[in-house]
Design an enzyme around this catalytic site. Structure first.
Site, PDB file in Angstrom:
ATOM      1  N   HIS A  95      -1.347  -0.063   5.650  1.00 59.42           N
ATOM      2  CA  HIS A  95      -1.962   0.857   6.615  1.00 59.42           C
ATOM      3  C   HIS A  95      -1.072   2.048   6.964  1.00 59.42           C
ATOM      4  CE1 HIS A  95      -5.263  -2.058   8.228  1.00 59.42           C
ATOM      5  NE2 HIS A  95      -5.126  -2.120   6.908  1.00 59.42           N
TER       6      HIS A  95
ATOM      7  N   GLN B 291       0.817  -1.212   0.000  1.00 58.22           N
ATOM      8  CA  GLN B 291       0.000   0.000   0.000  1.00 58.22           C
ATOM      9  C   GLN B 291       0.852   1.264   0.000  1.00 58.22           C
ATOM     10  OE1 GLN B 291      -2.777  -0.266   3.292  1.00 58.22           O
ATOM     11  NE2 GLN B 291      -3.575  -2.237   2.599  1.00 58.22           N
TER      12      GLN B 291
END
Length: 216
Positions: free
Chosen positions: A142, A71
């Protein structure tokens, strides 16, 4: 009963440009009523100025090296409240640790001047570090790293994800899993709610997982 007739709104679509993993965009101020230009980040590490009238894309030079993967990569971009006079922008991205910590990652926020607007060679100048996640940890999820200014322009809010580890969101010795509230220069305002330590002075709220959107 009264029957209320509603008409469906009509929409038209127009392809403007294509991207590879776009992550964020923000509009530059419109000049003389012309179609606005957009700043668009790609997670892979590129920033473009996009002319919405023509679809042309101009890459901005000077982007720091980003740690792309999972991510992570180049993240958010917002205009400084005084952009009209300063041409300053705030950008978030993921960076790797140094030396023996090169397998650890964390989000970072910088302020920079967008020079060369209106030319074919725009670039970031006067890059100034504002904030970074601490500690850097392994894994590539995250990060959150969304950016938002308060309506009055006095405070910069940053979402800091808990990096998929959950527990750091309640740990006051690190800034993971928090909403950060800073002045535009990166200092912690004196009326922030926590005073446990130097990092905690940044916190506005705690106990978050992965905040990917903020709005007033």
């Amino acid at each position: 009963a009264t029957q209320i007739k509603t008409s469906k709104p009509e929409f038209t679509t127009k392809a403007v440009a294509t991207f590879d993993e776009p992550w964020a965009m923000t509009a530059l101020p419109s000049i003389d009523g012309k179609a606005p230009k957009l700043l668009v980040t790609q997670k892979t590490g590129e920033l473009f100025i996009v002319d919405t009238a023509t679809g042309s894309k101009t890459q901005v030079a000077g982007i720091p090296k980003v740690a792309y993967g999972g991510q992570g990569g180049l993240g958010d971009i917002i205009l400084a409240p005084d952009f009209a006079t300063s041409n300053a922008v705030y950008i978030s991205y993921v960076e790797a640790g140094k030396g023996g910590d090169s397998n650890k990652f964390g989000a970072k926020v910088i302020k920079a001047t967008l020079a060369g607007l209106g030319t074919n060679a725009p670039t970031l100048r006067a890059i100034t570090p504002i904030w970074e996640q601490s500690p850097k940890v392994t894994g590539q999820g995250h990060y959150s790293h969304r950016l938002l200014f308060s309506p009055d322009g006095q405070y910069l809010y940053i979402s800091s994800g808990e990096r998929q580890d959950k527990d750091p969101a309640q740990d006051m010795s690190g800034n993971l899993g928090k909403i950060i509230r800073l002045s535009p220069d990166g200092n912690a305002p004196t009326d922030n709610p926590f005073t446990d330590n130097e990092l905690a002075k940044q916190f506005w709220t705690i106990g978050h997982r992965n905040v990917l959107g903020m709005a007033f």
